[in-house]
Structures are given as structure tokens and as C-alpha cells.
Design a protein around this motif. Structure first.
Motif, PDB file in Angstrom:
ATOM      1  N   ARG A 174      25.532  24.717  67.591  1.00 41.11           N
ATOM      2  CA  ARG A 174      26.473  24.866  66.466  1.00 41.11           C
ATOM      3  C   ARG A 174      25.932  24.228  65.195  1.00 41.11           C
ATOM      4  N   LEU A 175      25.224  23.104  65.329  1.00 43.18           N
ATOM      5  CA  LEU A 175      24.766  22.356  64.161  1.00 43.18           C
ATOM      6  C   LEU A 175      23.377  22.748  63.669  1.00 43.18           C
ATOM      7  N   VAL A 176      22.556  23.307  64.552  1.00 40.94           N
ATOM      8  CA  VAL A 176      21.177  23.610  64.176  1.00 40.94           C
ATOM      9  C   VAL A 176      21.104  24.539  62.975  1.00 40.94           C
ATOM     10  N   GLY A 177      21.930  25.566  62.910  1.00 41.89           N
ATOM     11  CA  GLY A 177      21.885  26.513  61.792  1.00 41.89           C
ATOM     12  C   GLY A 177      22.132  25.850  60.446  1.00 41.89           C
ATOM     13  N   PRO A 178      23.328  25.294  60.241  1.00 43.83           N
ATOM     14  CA  PRO A 178      23.611  24.710  58.930  1.00 43.83           C
ATOM     15  C   PRO A 178      22.751  23.495  58.599  1.00 43.83           C
ATOM     16  N   LEU A 179      22.502  22.635  59.585  1.00 43.15           N
ATOM     17  CA  LEU A 179      21.670  21.466  59.313  1.00 43.15           C
ATOM     18  C   LEU A 179      20.220  21.872  59.082  1.00 43.15           C
ATOM     19  N   GLY A 180      19.728  22.769  59.917  1.00 44.86           N
ATOM     20  CA  GLY A 180      18.354  23.235  59.764  1.00 44.86           C
ATOM     21  C   GLY A 180      18.127  23.872  58.410  1.00 44.86           C
ATOM     22  N   ASP A 181      19.045  24.742  57.995  1.00 45.26           N
ATOM     23  CA  ASP A 181      18.926  25.403  56.690  1.00 45.26           C
ATOM     24  C   ASP A 181      18.969  24.394  55.550  1.00 45.26           C
ATOM     25  N   THR A 182      19.841  23.408  55.669  1.00 40.85           N
ATOM     26  CA  THR A 182      19.960  22.385  54.624  1.00 40.85           C
ATOM     27  C   THR A 182      18.666  21.587  54.491  1.00 40.85           C
ATOM     28  N   PHE A 183      18.128  21.139  55.622  1.00 37.14           N
ATOM     29  CA  PHE A 183      16.893  20.351  55.581  1.00 37.14           C
ATOM     30  C   PHE A 183      15.697  21.206  55.162  1.00 37.14           C
ATOM     31  N   TYR A 184      15.683  22.462  55.561  1.00 35.07           N
ATOM     32  CA  TYR A 184      14.623  23.384  55.158  1.00 35.07           C
ATOM     33  C   TYR A 184      14.630  23.550  53.638  1.00 35.07           C
ATOM     34  N   ASN A 185      15.807  23.797  53.083  1.00 35.88           N
ATOM     35  CA  ASN A 185      15.925  23.954  51.626  1.00 35.88           C
ATOM     36  C   ASN A 185      15.518  22.683  50.899  1.00 35.88           C
ATOM     37  N   LYS A 186      15.895  21.529  51.432  1.00 38.77           N
ATOM     38  CA  LYS A 186      15.501  20.256  50.834  1.00 38.77           C
ATOM     39  C   LYS A 186      13.982  20.102  50.858  1.00 38.77           C
ATOM     40  N   GLY A 187      13.369  20.473  51.961  1.00 39.05           N
ATOM     41  CA  GLY A 187      11.917  20.424  52.074  1.00 39.05           C
ATOM     42  C   GLY A 187      11.235  21.335  51.062  1.00 39.05           C
ATOM     43  N   LEU A 188      11.802  22.536  50.869  1.00 37.44           N
ATOM     44  CA  LEU A 188      11.245  23.451  49.864  1.00 37.44           C
ATOM     45  C   LEU A 188      11.348  22.859  48.461  1.00 37.44           C
ATOM     46  N   ARG A 189      12.497  22.267  48.140  1.00 37.75           N
ATOM     47  CA  ARG A 189      12.667  21.655  46.810  1.00 37.75           C
ATOM     48  C   ARG A 189      11.705  20.485  46.618  1.00 37.75           C
ATOM     49  N   ASP A 190      11.534  19.677  47.652  1.00 36.87           N
ATOM     50  CA  ASP A 190      10.591  18.553  47.575  1.00 36.87           C
ATOM     51  C   ASP A 190       9.160  19.057  47.391  1.00 36.87           C
ATOM     52  N   ALA A 191       8.782  20.105  48.115  1.00 40.93           N
ATOM     53  CA  ALA A 191       7.434  20.669  47.996  1.00 40.93           C
ATOM     54  C   ALA A 191       7.223  21.257  46.601  1.00 40.93           C
ATOM     55  N   ALA A 192       8.241  21.955  46.073  1.00 41.25           N
ATOM     56  CA  ALA A 192       8.129  22.539  44.728  1.00 41.25           C
ATOM     57  C   ALA A 192       7.969  21.438  43.682  1.00 41.25           C
ATOM     58  N   ALA A 193       8.705  20.343  43.825  1.00 41.51           N
ATOM     59  CA  ALA A 193       8.593  19.228  42.877  1.00 41.51           C
ATOM     60  C   ALA A 193       7.204  18.600  42.950  1.00 41.51           C
ATOM     61  N   LEU A 194       6.673  18.447  44.154  1.00 42.02           N
ATOM     62  CA  LEU A 194       5.332  17.893  44.321  1.00 42.02           C
ATOM     63  C   LEU A 194       4.286  18.797  43.672  1.00 42.02           C
ATOM     64  N   LEU A 195       4.382  20.099  43.925  1.00 35.71           N
ATOM     65  CA  LEU A 195       3.429  21.034  43.315  1.00 35.71           C
ATOM     66  C   LEU A 195       3.525  21.015  41.799  1.00 35.71           C
ATOM     67  N   SER A 196       4.726  20.897  41.281  1.00 36.76           N
ATOM     68  CA  SER A 196       4.922  20.843  39.833  1.00 36.76           C
ATOM     69  C   SER A 196       4.258  19.596  39.244  1.00 36.76           C
ATOM     70  N   ARG A 197       4.441  18.456  39.911  1.00 42.77           N
ATOM     71  CA  ARG A 197       3.800  17.218  39.436  1.00 42.77           C
ATOM     72  C   ARG A 197       2.289  17.334  39.484  1.00 42.77           C
ATOM     73  N   ARG A 198       1.759  17.915  40.565  1.00 44.15           N
ATOM     74  CA  ARG A 198       0.309  18.086  40.695  1.00 44.15           C
ATOM     75  C   ARG A 198      -0.216  19.042  39.618  1.00 44.15           C
ATOM     76  N   ALA A 199       0.520  20.097  39.327  1.00 46.55           N
ATOM     77  CA  ALA A 199       0.102  21.038  38.285  1.00 46.55           C
ATOM     78  C   ALA A 199       0.089  20.342  36.924  1.00 46.55           C
ATOM     79  N   ASP A 200       1.091  19.518  36.663  1.00 49.70           N
ATOM     80  CA  ASP A 200       1.119  18.750  35.406  1.00 49.70           C
ATOM     81  C   ASP A 200      -0.078  17.803  35.319  1.00 49.70           C
ATOM     82  N   ASP A 201      -0.405  17.140  36.447  1.00 49.99           N
ATOM     83  CA  ASP A 201      -1.557  16.240  36.468  1.00 49.99           C
ATOM     84  C   ASP A 201      -2.844  17.004  36.179  1.00 49.99           C
ATOM     85  N   MET A 202      -3.003  18.188  36.774  1.00 52.22           N
ATOM     86  CA  MET A 202      -4.206  18.983  36.537  1.00 52.22           C
ATOM     87  C   MET A 202      -4.274  19.440  35.080  1.00 52.22           C
TER      88      MET A 202
END
Length: 84
Positions: free
Chosen positions: A41-69
Motif C-alpha cells: 500500500r505504501l510503496v507506490g506513494p512513498l516510492g514516487d515521492t522519494f523518486y521525485n525528490k531524487g530527480l529534483r536533487d539530481a537536477a539541482a546538482l547538475l545545474s550547480r555543476r553546469a554553473d561551475d563549468m
């Protein structure tokens, strides 16, 4: 996006975590079936939430790295001297 799939070992580990939590925090002993149903019951909503958070964190990291470059490339620019 595909459904979150857990390996047999991951599912068993999470079922034990749920059972331990229910016992330790709520003083309720639940069996494998109940813990598995709760996990399912919990895997769907929790998994999706953490997945989306991971994507946002990865996008922020890539953005910072692009700015550094971009900053490093800017410092490499050569000043063009004119004879005027």
C-alpha cells in the motif's frame, strides 16, 4: 514511469522493518501477510515521492555543476587587445 519493483530480499527486509516498528512503537505484533499488505500500500506513494525528490536533487546538482563549468570557461577567455 515504471512501477517500483523490489527484489525478494528488499521486500523481506522492509517487511521486517515494518514488523519491528509496529512491535516497538505501537506494541502490535503483525504477521508477514499484514506487513506485506502495508508495504504494498505504501510503496507506490512513498516510492514516487522519494523518486521525485531524487530527480529534483539530481537536477539541482547538475545545474550547480553546469554553473561551475560556465564560470571556469569564462575565466579561460582571452582578452582581445586592440591597437587603438
Amino acid at each position: 514511469m515504471a512501477e517500483l519493483e523490489l527484489s525478494k530480499d528488499e521486500r523481506e527486509q522492509l517487511v521486517r522493518v515494518i514488523q519491528d516498528h509496529m512491535r516497538d512503537e505501537l506494541e502490535q505484533d503483525i504477521g508477514n501477510m499484514e506487513a506485506t499488505l502495508l508495504l504494498d500500500r505504501l510503496v507506490g506513494p512513498l516510492g514516487d515521492t522519494f523518486y521525485n525528490k531524487g530527480l529534483r536533487d539530481a537536477a539541482a546538482l547538475l545545474s550547480r555543476r553546469a554553473d561551475d563549468m560556465a564560470d571556469e570557461l569564462y575565466t579561460m577567455e582571452k582578452i582581445i587587445k586592440t591597437d587603438r
